[in-house]
Design an enzyme around this catalytic site. Sequence first.
Site, mmCIF file in Angstrom:
data_model
loop_
_atom_site.group_PDB
_atom_site.id
_atom_site.type_symbol
_atom_site.label_atom_id
_atom_site.label_comp_id
_atom_site.label_asym_id
_atom_site.label_seq_id
_atom_site.Cartn_x
_atom_site.Cartn_y
_atom_site.Cartn_z
ATOM 1 N N ILE A 1 -47.932 100.034 60.580
ATOM 2 C CA ILE A 1 -47.471 99.931 61.959
ATOM 3 C C ILE A 1 -48.493 100.670 62.820
ATOM 4 C CG2 ILE A 1 -45.026 99.627 61.422
ATOM 5 C CD1 ILE A 1 -44.542 102.528 61.937
ATOM 6 N N ASP A 2 -48.579 100.287 64.074
ATOM 7 C CA ASP A 2 -49.611 100.829 64.948
ATOM 8 C C ASP A 2 -49.471 102.337 65.133
ATOM 9 O OD1 ASP A 2 -50.435 98.221 65.296
ATOM 10 O OD2 ASP A 2 -49.341 97.967 67.177
ATOM 11 N N LYS A 3 -50.568 102.967 65.483
ATOM 12 C CA LYS A 3 -50.590 104.415 65.694
ATOM 13 C C LYS A 3 -49.503 104.863 66.666
ATOM 14 C CE LYS A 3 -53.530 108.113 67.580
ATOM 15 N NZ LYS A 3 -54.862 108.454 68.132
ATOM 16 N N ARG B 1 -46.304 93.307 70.254
ATOM 17 C CA ARG B 1 -46.901 93.669 71.537
ATOM 18 C C ARG B 1 -47.559 92.462 72.201
ATOM 19 N NH1 ARG B 1 -50.684 98.366 69.704
ATOM 20 N NH2 ARG B 1 -51.114 98.549 71.946
#
Length: 306
Positions: free
Chosen positions: A135-137, A237
Amino acid sequence: MERKQFTADEPCQRADVFVCAQLEGFTRSAVKKLFEADGVTINGRAAKPSQAVAAGDLIEVLMPDVREAEAKPEDIPIDIVYEDKDFAIINKQQGLTVHAGNGNIDGTLVNALLFRLDNLSGIGGVIRPGIVHRIDKNTSGLLVVAKNDAAHLNLSAQIAEKSCRRTYLALLEGNVKDDSGVISTYIGRNPADRVKMAVVDARHGKPAVTEYEVLGRSMGYTLCRFVLQTGRTHQIRVHAKHIGHPVVGDDVYGRKKREFNLSGQLLHACRLELTHPSTGERMTFTAPLPDYFAAVLKKLKFDGFC
């Protein structure tokens, strides 16, 4: 030294942006060093970072001889929701990168896992041990980490077969018209800015499918539940932007101005359902909203969600 060649499918305003997009894991500073060492050519001539790339250009990159560095254990606090001999479930905090990129191997979830867990699968190599999915930062929430190779292969297959169900909560800008729906597109590199992802045509992207359901609307914002059917980079996103309602706090695909004094997007992996790789038991894990997310919902009067 290894030479890598790329043909530009579409124009790009800067050569360094193009190269950065092609070399997965390379930071911009690492790409800058390649140019400084005259290691990048366009159609056989030395290239400058600011040089434009035209469609059809041949870009050649002279890769330095480097040995893959091994990630080291670091005492970084993490929330381990569940752990047994086969896997662990982590509730990742916003701001923590899952694994290192080129030239930077410190301060990641992997470093924390090496410190906290007794074993990790080796399929991801020394930089990404145990990492089944990411998962993204600046996205928070649940992800599964494999502790042996058999579990890693099993869990990866579940994700590929869509039997591992990943559910997210996100606060979106504006009022989403439909109460539910399925967003089905292709996602690939943004032709205008190849560091970003975008909805593109079938020739330049991979299928991306996201289910969504509106949970509430208040004061010009919409709270949605998202379920991933595929796992493309930045998928939720990008899809949120595609329907005209970017995720609040996302300064890459949404507003540049940070709202509510946030440090990142209000996107949280709240639920993870999978089958145990050894026992066959169906298991469900949940993670509550982070305090900063709940505080925004309370401010916007989303009753019952905070």
